[in-house]
Scaffold this active site. Structure first.
Site, mmCIF file in Angstrom:
data_model
loop_
_atom_site.group_PDB
_atom_site.id
_atom_site.type_symbol
_atom_site.label_atom_id
_atom_site.label_comp_id
_atom_site.label_asym_id
_atom_site.label_seq_id
_atom_site.Cartn_x
_atom_site.Cartn_y
_atom_site.Cartn_z
ATOM 1 N N SER A 34 22.869 1.530 -68.961
ATOM 2 C CA SER A 34 23.509 1.562 -67.638
ATOM 3 C C SER A 34 22.977 2.654 -66.727
ATOM 4 O O SER A 34 23.137 2.569 -65.509
ATOM 5 C CB SER A 34 25.022 1.728 -67.789
ATOM 6 O OG SER A 34 25.338 2.898 -68.516
ATOM 7 N N ASP A 341 32.780 6.762 -62.588
ATOM 8 C CA ASP A 341 33.846 5.980 -63.214
ATOM 9 C C ASP A 341 34.249 6.491 -64.596
ATOM 10 O O ASP A 341 34.892 5.785 -65.358
ATOM 11 C CB ASP A 341 33.434 4.512 -63.304
ATOM 12 C CG ASP A 341 32.139 4.320 -64.091
ATOM 13 O OD1 ASP A 341 31.639 5.304 -64.665
ATOM 14 O OD2 ASP A 341 31.631 3.190 -64.134
ATOM 15 N N HIS A 344 29.690 6.888 -65.903
ATOM 16 C CA HIS A 344 28.457 6.924 -65.122
ATOM 17 C C HIS A 344 28.557 7.914 -63.961
ATOM 18 O O HIS A 344 29.645 8.327 -63.588
ATOM 19 C CB HIS A 344 28.149 5.523 -64.594
ATOM 20 C CG HIS A 344 28.210 4.468 -65.642
ATOM 21 N ND1 HIS A 344 29.289 3.614 -65.783
ATOM 22 C CD2 HIS A 344 27.346 4.158 -66.633
ATOM 23 C CE1 HIS A 344 29.074 2.807 -66.805
ATOM 24 N NE2 HIS A 344 27.908 3.105 -67.337
#
Length: 378
Positions: A34, A341, A344
């Site tokens: 990610s 979040d 991240h």
């Protein structure tokens, strides 16, 4: 907060990986999780909801952030378009590279995969390699056939001239922690994880890749979700979970050692090891110095000391204790926050990391390279 704009782009540093391409790399092929996924997991499964993407793209675009990622800034530094995900079948342009990274990806096969509860990406690094192998073949078949789609494929010689970037490994640690393995048990398997990484680099090298740009893993013990899920963990002076960062540091030590061996085994290749850990850790140890606040607290989250909950994540629709239905939304000023979040980073934090990389101070190149003098930011 505002950032100084570097006078010299990162491409000035990156081009030293291979002096043949003095004008810059014509393409980037990225592998990872990610931290560098530009839409892969969203294309394969459920897309991200608003407020993801709000800062730069003004809409969700498959990135796990409010805006751009480090890989986006790297692409910008070469005046290349943002990388399209290999899995994104709509609106994709692969002229100057492709992105095989997907959120929740690991180097090794995870114990469970999406859509199982708590599952990780089915696209681990072995699969990303297979996808790249298929991309090389299929893109050139399409190129030879001509027509509209041919114009969206890279030139054949780009594969040998491209920059190959990697940012993966964090989830190999996280999935074990979340699977109730002890820190000692996770440390014991770190060498095997890194061996899996090295094997894939060798396979990509055998396909013609020569310029490798490798990020180590960040301080996982500083992330909101670790601090929330393991509240009894001993904290360091920066408020991070010491033992979990020790595992990340062990991973990085093994990764660095493996890259040293790869330089011996693959003498025709160029390797740059990027110390992402040190840059990101400074965001937690000295946030005010860099213009940030509340570094461990998620900007987009719901409840708890760290504004993070795995059952009410950023963009989710939840019912509060008093019966109101709300959307888990972002804080007023993402530009002042490190965590987006809880897992991240914000675009602001990613931009800070990129700017630090651009100084050259956190890079270790193959011994054969001579770094040019760097011009400081204004």
């Amino acid at each position: 907060m505002e950032f100084n704009k570097p006078i010299v782009a990162l491409s000035f540093i990156l081009c030293m990986l291979c002096s043949t391409y003095a004008s810059g790399f014509p393409a980037i092929f990225n592998f990872g999780d990610s931290n560098s996924d530009t839409g892969g997991l969203s294309a394969a499964f459920s897309p991200r909801n608003s407020p993801y993407g709000q800062t730069f793209f003004q809409m969700p675009v498959g990135r796990c952030s409010d805006g751009r990622l480090i890989i986006d800034f790297i692409a910008e530094s070469f005046n290349l378009p943002y990388l399209s995900s290999y899995l994104n079948s709509l609106g994709a342009n692969y002229t100057h590279g492709a992105n095989f990274a997907t959120a929740s990806s690991t180097i090794t096969v995870p114990p469970s995969i999406i859509p199982q509860a708590g599952g990780f990406s089915p696209f681990n690094l072995d699969v990303q390699y297979e996808q790249f192998l298929q991309f090389m073949t299929r893109s050139q078949i399409i190129k030879e056939q001509g027509g509209t789609f041919a114009e969206l494929m890279p030139e054949k010689d780009y594969f040998g001239k491209a920059l190959y970037t990697f940012d993966i490994g964090q989830n190999d640690l996280a999935v074990r922690f979340l699977d109730n393995m002890t820190v000692k048990e996770v440390k014991a398997i770190v060498p095997d994880i890194v061996d899996g990484f090295s094997e894939n680099v060798k396979k990509i090298y055998n396909l013609g890749a020569r310029s490798f740009w490798i990020h180590n893993t960040g301080p996982i013990g500083c992330l909101s979700f670790i601090l929330e899920d393991f509240p009894s963990a001993k904290k360091d002076n920066a408020g991070c979970a010491e033992a979990y960062n020790e595992v990340a540091q062990l991973f990085n030590l093994n990764l660095k050692s493996s890259i040293c061996q790869l330089r011996i085994d693959l003498p025709l290749a160029s390797f740059t090891y990027v110390d992402i850990y040190s840059i990101k850790y400074s965001l937690y140890s000295e946030p005010q110095k860099h213009g940030f606040e509340f570094p461990h607290v998620a900007c987009c989250g719901y409840g708890g000391k760290y504004n993070y909950s795995s059952v009410a994540e950023c963009g989710d629709r939840v019912i509060t204790e008093d019966g109101n239905r709300i959307v888990v939304d972002a804080c007023p000023s993402p530009a002042n926050r490190v965590m987006w979040d809880g897992v991240h980073y914000t675009e602001a934090a990613n931009r800070y990391v990129f700017d630090q990389i651009s100084t050259g101070a956190f890079l270790e190149h193959s011994a054969a390279f001579n770094m040019p003098p760097l011009i400081s930011s204004s």
